[in-house]
Design a protein around this motif. Structure first.
Motif, PDB file in Angstrom:
ATOM      1  N   TYR A   7      63.329   9.422 -49.014  1.00 46.55           N
ATOM      2  CA  TYR A   7      63.204   9.024 -47.611  1.00 46.55           C
ATOM      3  C   TYR A   7      63.839  10.055 -46.682  1.00 46.55           C
ATOM      4  O   TYR A   7      63.326  10.313 -45.583  1.00 46.55           O
ATOM      5  CB  TYR A   7      63.855   7.653 -47.400  1.00 46.55           C
ATOM      6  CG  TYR A   7      63.021   6.503 -47.898  1.00 46.55           C
ATOM      7  CD1 TYR A   7      61.957   6.016 -47.147  1.00 46.55           C
ATOM      8  CD2 TYR A   7      63.277   5.911 -49.129  1.00 46.55           C
ATOM      9  CE1 TYR A   7      61.173   4.964 -47.607  1.00 46.55           C
ATOM     10  CE2 TYR A   7      62.505   4.864 -49.599  1.00 46.55           C
ATOM     11  CZ  TYR A   7      61.455   4.391 -48.836  1.00 46.55           C
ATOM     12  OH  TYR A   7      60.680   3.358 -49.301  1.00 46.55           O
ATOM     13  N   MET A   8      64.957  10.659 -47.117  1.00 42.73           N
ATOM     14  CA  MET A   8      65.609  11.672 -46.284  1.00 42.73           C
ATOM     15  C   MET A   8      64.728  12.895 -46.103  1.00 42.73           C
ATOM     16  O   MET A   8      64.587  13.417 -44.995  1.00 42.73           O
ATOM     17  CB  MET A   8      66.951  12.078 -46.907  1.00 42.73           C
ATOM     18  CG  MET A   8      68.055  11.054 -46.750  1.00 42.73           C
ATOM     19  SD  MET A   8      69.615  11.638 -47.470  1.00 42.73           S
ATOM     20  CE  MET A   8      70.725  10.326 -46.946  1.00 42.73           C
ATOM     21  N   ASP A  59      62.397  15.694 -40.337  1.00 35.63           N
ATOM     22  CA  ASP A  59      62.236  16.157 -38.956  1.00 35.63           C
ATOM     23  C   ASP A  59      62.786  15.141 -37.959  1.00 35.63           C
ATOM     24  O   ASP A  59      63.434  15.517 -36.972  1.00 35.63           O
ATOM     25  CB  ASP A  59      60.758  16.432 -38.654  1.00 35.63           C
ATOM     26  CG  ASP A  59      60.226  17.605 -39.462  1.00 35.63           C
ATOM     27  OD1 ASP A  59      61.054  18.420 -39.920  1.00 35.63           O
ATOM     28  OD2 ASP A  59      58.997  17.689 -39.659  1.00 35.63           O
ATOM     29  N   ASN A  60      62.538  13.868 -38.213  1.00 33.94           N
ATOM     30  CA  ASN A  60      63.024  12.832 -37.308  1.00 33.94           C
ATOM     31  C   ASN A  60      64.548  12.735 -37.344  1.00 33.94           C
ATOM     32  O   ASN A  60      65.204  12.545 -36.311  1.00 33.94           O
ATOM     33  CB  ASN A  60      62.397  11.490 -37.688  1.00 33.94           C
ATOM     34  CG  ASN A  60      62.652  10.422 -36.648  1.00 33.94           C
ATOM     35  OD1 ASN A  60      62.560  10.660 -35.441  1.00 33.94           O
ATOM     36  ND2 ASN A  60      62.999   9.230 -37.100  1.00 33.94           N
ATOM     37  N   LEU A  61      65.136  12.869 -38.542  1.00 28.00           N
ATOM     38  CA  LEU A  61      66.591  12.839 -38.662  1.00 28.00           C
ATOM     39  C   LEU A  61      67.233  14.009 -37.923  1.00 28.00           C
ATOM     40  O   LEU A  61      68.237  13.844 -37.213  1.00 28.00           O
ATOM     41  CB  LEU A  61      66.999  12.871 -40.141  1.00 28.00           C
ATOM     42  CG  LEU A  61      66.689  11.616 -40.968  1.00 28.00           C
ATOM     43  CD1 LEU A  61      66.977  11.863 -42.441  1.00 28.00           C
ATOM     44  CD2 LEU A  61      67.505  10.428 -40.462  1.00 28.00           C
ATOM     45  N   VAL A  62      66.648  15.190 -38.076  1.00 27.49           N
ATOM     46  CA  VAL A  62      67.173  16.380 -37.385  1.00 27.49           C
ATOM     47  C   VAL A  62      67.044  16.227 -35.879  1.00 27.49           C
ATOM     48  O   VAL A  62      67.964  16.565 -35.117  1.00 27.49           O
ATOM     49  CB  VAL A  62      66.438  17.651 -37.875  1.00 27.49           C
ATOM     50  CG1 VAL A  62      66.826  18.859 -37.023  1.00 27.49           C
ATOM     51  CG2 VAL A  62      66.752  17.908 -39.338  1.00 27.49           C
ATOM     52  N   GLY A  77      72.119  10.711 -52.460  1.00 24.92           N
ATOM     53  CA  GLY A  77      70.811  11.012 -51.880  1.00 24.92           C
ATOM     54  C   GLY A  77      70.845  12.252 -51.015  1.00 24.92           C
ATOM     55  O   GLY A  77      69.929  13.083 -51.054  1.00 24.92           O
ATOM     56  N   LEU A  78      71.914  12.393 -50.221  1.00 23.13           N
ATOM     57  CA  LEU A  78      72.062  13.585 -49.377  1.00 23.13           C
ATOM     58  C   LEU A  78      72.188  14.838 -50.230  1.00 23.13           C
ATOM     59  O   LEU A  78      71.598  15.883 -49.902  1.00 23.13           O
ATOM     60  CB  LEU A  78      73.286  13.421 -48.481  1.00 23.13           C
ATOM     61  CG  LEU A  78      73.559  14.572 -47.496  1.00 23.13           C
ATOM     62  CD1 LEU A  78      72.404  14.739 -46.517  1.00 23.13           C
ATOM     63  CD2 LEU A  78      74.865  14.326 -46.743  1.00 23.13           C
ATOM     64  N   CYS A  79      72.945  14.755 -51.335  1.00 25.15           N
ATOM     65  CA  CYS A  79      73.085  15.905 -52.234  1.00 25.15           C
ATOM     66  C   CYS A  79      71.741  16.282 -52.856  1.00 25.15           C
ATOM     67  O   CYS A  79      71.377  17.468 -52.923  1.00 25.15           O
ATOM     68  CB  CYS A  79      74.111  15.594 -53.329  1.00 25.15           C
ATOM     69  SG  CYS A  79      75.799  15.446 -52.733  1.00 25.15           S
TER      70      CYS A  79
END
Length: 404
Positions: A204-205, A210-213, A59-61
């Motif tokens: 979802y990522m 913005d919230n994750l960052v 998912g990150l990739c």
């Protein structure tokens, strides 16, 4: 609270941070010692952790690769359409929706049209090799006077040993084409379910980007002193930008070269055009060596069926690669890595030796990021020592005047 009360306070931040550093050093030393003395166990644990986290890694990739496209669609299209709307999430979510439609559409086209055509091309190539084999054997057996100065038995023996093995190898590739492409392009994926989960997680990522960052920034400021946090975040952003620019640019460049090769081969009605174009596009991802590798494989494939077409293809691919090297590549990539050719070759060789094909693909941006970080470290150390390195000489800088 007075300074004396602060010093006698039960919680002392300075000694707390020292304790944390000591614990981390001991932990790192223990892990390194364990890895040296019992690498098999450590490797199995790493594989186990990767298997568990593989959907999130995938998912990150996906999110990392698609993020530039989402940003481009958002800035070029939807921000202009919804410029009078204060809610910034609407154009961003629409950009995500369009991006995933494009990606899913490309996957569907690949699965329905491209991969079957490549499969049939490989079948045709296998049949061509078999036909050429029997033709050569017939000529050797029926025209011995033509080869009176040559050891016919030796040639026949070599052909009998090598050609069937080559046909068997290509037939094996043909039979296992889908798993082969799957394992090559998605080496970290262990199953289709992980891919599906990875795509869902990437949505979802990107949606909660913005919230994750923000939470990551909060964590860094909480752990690292403010001044060092600024440097750390700036370095991280620039490193991600270097990596992303190269991967995105090289992918676009290779896609264009692959499509251009297919169009030109179609114009000249050359055989195996889709198979060879796909090989040229994929190998073009590898700097320097990749274009020659793809061209050489395509030349050999055409040489088996029509030598004249192989020579024509060699001329065409040389022109295409010159166009890519002199115009298209610099136009798309620019100075995305800033690496000299020596370090590019170093990255390809070392990356390929350690991680195979994937290492060749990501070796260059990885070395570019490491070079950027090393340069920042060197500049910082020189600045602390009141030194400046210019034109091959080290100068001492006067802190008050700033002159050397």
């Amino acid at each position: 609270m007075t300074d004396e009360e602060k010093n006698t306070s039960p919680f002392n931040r300075k000694y707390f941070m020292i304790s944390i550093h000591v614990i981390l050093i001991i932990l790192a030393g223990t892990i390194i010692f364990k890895a040296i003395t019992d690498w098999a166990s450590v490797y199995s644990v790493i594989n186990y952790v990767i298997r568990i986290l593989s959907p999130f890694i995938i998912g990150l990739c996906f999110a990392f690769i698609l993020n530039p496209l989402v940003n481009w669609i958002n800035s070029k299209i939807f921000k202009k359409i919804f410029k009078k709307i204060n809610n910034k999430k609407i154009p961003y979510y629409l950009s995500m929706l369009v991006t995933y439609f494009i990606v899913i559409g490309l996957i569907v086209v690949l699965m329905i049209f491209v991969i079957p055509q490549i499969y049939f091309s490989l079948v045709d190539l296998t049949n061509t090799i078999t036909e050429q084999y029997f033709i050569i054997m017939e000529q050797l057996n029926n025209s011995p006077e033509t080869w009176h100065n040559i050891n016919i038995d030796s040639i026949i023996s070599i052909i009998n040993n090598s050609i069937p093995q080559l046909v068997s190898y290509i037939s094996g590739i043909t039979t296992n084409l889908i798993p082969f492409l799957y394992n090559t392009s998605l080496s970290v994926i262990k199953g289709l379910w992980n891919v599906i989960l990875g795509i869902i997680i990437s949505v979802y990522m990107l949606g909660d980007r913005d919230n994750l960052v923000k939470n990551l920034n909060r964590l860094i400021y909480a752990v690292i002193p403010p001044q060092k946090s600024e440097v750390f975040l700036k370095t991280g952003r620039e490193s991600i930008d270097i990596f992303s620019r190269y991967v995105t640019g090289k992918t676009l460049d290779s896609l264009i070269i692959g499509c251009l090769t297919f169009i030109i081969m179609s114009v000249f009605k050359l055989d195996f055009k889709l198979l060879i174009s796909a090989l040229v596009g994929i190998t073009n991802m590898i700097p320097y060596f990749g274009p020659f590798l793809g061209g050489a494989i395509g030349f050999l494939i055409l040489l088996i069926k029509t030598p004249v077409n192989a020579i024509l293809f060699a001329v065409l691919i040389l022109i295409i690669q010159q166009f890519d090297g002199l115009y298209l590549g610099p136009k798309i990539l620019g100075e995305s890595t800033g690496l000299k050719p020596l370090w590019v070759i170093f990255a390809i060789i070392v990356g390929g030796s350690i991680f195979g094909i994937m290492g060749m693909l990501i070796g260059v941006p990885t070395v570019a990021v490491l070079s950027y970080i090393l340069n920042i470290f060197i500049e910082s150390r020189l600045k602390k020592r009141d030194l400046n390195y210019v034109d091959g000489r080290v100068h001492s800088i006067n802190k008050k005047t700033g002159t050397s």
